[in-house]
Write a protein that holds these residues in place. Structure first.
Motif, PDB file in Angstrom:
ATOM      1  N   ARG A   1      87.964  23.942  29.754  1.00 51.84           N
ATOM      2  CA  ARG A   1      88.127  24.737  28.533  1.00 51.84           C
ATOM      3  C   ARG A   1      88.003  26.213  28.870  1.00 51.84           C
ATOM      4  O   ARG A   1      87.115  26.600  29.651  1.00 51.84           O
TER       5      ARG A   1
ATOM      6  N   GLU B   1      94.865  32.913  28.875  1.00 54.85           N
ATOM      7  CA  GLU B   1      95.668  31.748  28.488  1.00 54.85           C
ATOM      8  C   GLU B   1      95.876  31.632  26.989  1.00 54.85           C
ATOM      9  O   GLU B   1      96.461  30.657  26.523  1.00 54.85           O
TER      10      GLU B   1
ATOM     11  N   PRO C   1      99.687  30.522  23.900  1.00 55.55           N
ATOM     12  CA  PRO C   1      99.522  30.448  22.447  1.00 55.55           C
ATOM     13  C   PRO C   1      98.912  31.730  21.904  1.00 55.55           C
ATOM     14  O   PRO C   1      97.921  32.245  22.441  1.00 55.55           O
TER      15      PRO C   1
ATOM     16  N   ASP D   1     105.314  31.555  22.013  1.00 53.96           N
ATOM     17  CA  ASP D   1     104.526  30.608  21.217  1.00 53.96           C
ATOM     18  C   ASP D   1     103.536  31.393  20.359  1.00 53.96           C
ATOM     19  O   ASP D   1     102.326  31.311  20.545  1.00 53.96           O
TER      20      ASP D   1
ATOM     21  N   SER E   1      92.347  25.068  22.024  1.00 52.62           N
ATOM     22  CA  SER E   1      92.829  23.696  22.231  1.00 52.62           C
ATOM     23  C   SER E   1      94.203  23.679  22.877  1.00 52.62           C
ATOM     24  O   SER E   1      94.476  22.889  23.790  1.00 52.62           O
ATOM     25  N   LYS E   2      95.103  24.569  22.432  1.00 51.17           N
ATOM     26  CA  LYS E   2      96.425  24.640  23.033  1.00 51.17           C
ATOM     27  C   LYS E   2      96.343  25.085  24.481  1.00 51.17           C
ATOM     28  O   LYS E   2      97.046  24.558  25.351  1.00 51.17           O
ATOM     29  N   ALA E   3      95.482  26.078  24.733  1.00 52.30           N
ATOM     30  CA  ALA E   3      95.365  26.594  26.086  1.00 52.30           C
ATOM     31  C   ALA E   3      94.795  25.552  27.030  1.00 52.30           C
ATOM     32  O   ALA E   3      95.197  25.455  28.207  1.00 52.30           O
TER      33      ALA E   3
ATOM     34  N   GLY F   1      95.244  22.428  26.672  1.00 53.35           N
ATOM     35  CA  GLY F   1      96.343  21.503  26.806  1.00 53.35           C
ATOM     36  C   GLY F   1      95.985  20.077  27.093  1.00 53.35           C
ATOM     37  O   GLY F   1      96.735  19.320  27.662  1.00 53.35           O
TER      38      GLY F   1
END
Length: 305
Positions: A79, A172, A233, A271, A301-303, A305
């Motif tokens: 994370r 990120e 993101p 994005d 959360s997107k980073a 992945g």
């Protein structure tokens, strides 16, 4: 739930007419603002491993200057570390509650830029590149090899967005909370003519002075094109309470220009998304903290992945 600070649209307007509402405002601090953690770590160069796991506030050395940093929460494997950037005229105390909430699930840190809060004063005028060197050292010491998500308010948002394209190996994700427009100086000079008087001209001249480096941070912030940071993101959040509309004669045009400035930041990533915090003035993370928290968590959360 983050503690509410009672920042209002009226207070945001006071900041604006004092010349700092478009880059941040020291007046928005509240008497009960505090560092984000209850314990204060000892200062000194304790090594990267200790810095990436400490909680509380401590001073770190950056190129011979003392920089005040604060961290909450433990590192989480796979994370990114969240790093919060305050607005102009503010300090990390304005991020305290946001950091405390995010720190319950994520490693979250903030810092006072040189000339702000408890950090040293700069020796002279600072460029964005100078500020970027400080940010890089802060990230190295509080995040180590881990990637980061930068979440910036006002001028802090602009700094984060200018930094990310040159540091795609580290950054990120981005959350820009009512970030200062990438063309703020031109926007003001276009919307408020030199013939203006009263509140409007005060807003223009004092904000332009801050962007020229005439503030404790001495940070010079020129206009510039939005450069791409790839496909990371990005969430851009603009205020919903139109406090700038209260500026006599020019208020509505200022609101339109501000919204356009927020849309310009979308070009930083393929994005990216724009949303409006309907019940917020300039300090979105204070007026609607749940909105800020949710956006940051989505980007993390997107980073991850």
């Amino acid at each position: 739930m983050i503690r509410q600070h009672r920042a209002s649209a009226a207070l945001a307007l006071v900041c604006a007419v004092a010349g700092a509402g478009l880059v941040g405002c020291e007046e928005a601090r509240t008497a009960d603002s505090k560092p984000s953690a209850s314990a204060t770590a000892a200062g000194g160069a304790d090594g990267a491993a200790e810095n990436t796991s400490f909680t509380g506030t401590k001073k770190i050395e950056v190129e011979g200057r003392s920089v005040n940093v604060s961290c909450s929460g433990d590192p989480v494997e796979n994370r990114p570390v969240i790093v919060l950037l305050h607005g102009g005229g503010d300090g990390l105390d304005t991020m305290a509650d946001l950091q405390e909430t995010l720190g319950a699930q994520h490693r979250t840190c903030s810092y006072d830029r040189l000339g702000a809060g408890a950090s040293d004063q700069p020796d002279g005028p600072q460029t964005l590149e100078d500020g970027g060197k400080v940010l890089t050292e802060v990230l190295d010491q509080v995040a180590g090899d881990a990637p980061v998500v930068l979440a910036g308010h006002s001028l802090g948002g602009l700094i984060a967005a200018r930094y990310a394209p040159d540091h795609q190996d580290k950054v990120e994700g981005l959350v820009l909370m009512d970030a200062t427009s990438p063309t703020q100086s031109a926007d003001l000079q276009e919307e408020i003519p030199e013939s203006a008087t009263g509140t409007a001209v005060d807003l223009r001249e004092q904000t332009l002075a801050v962007l020229r480096g005439e503030s404790p941070e001495k940070l010079v912030v020129p206009d510039g094109e939005v450069r791409s940071a790839g496909n990371i993101p990005v969430e851009v959040i603009q205020h919903g309470k139109q406090y700038l509309a209260a500026v006599p004669e020019y208020g509505q045009d200022l609101e339109l220009a501000w919204s356009e400035g927020q849309r310009k930041w979308l070009a930083i990533s393929s994005d990216s998304e724009l949303s409006t915090a309907e019940n917020s003035g300039h300090y979105i993370h204070v007026d609607e903290p749940d909105v800020a928290v949710a956006a940051i968590q989505r980007v993390v959360s997107k980073a991850a992945g």
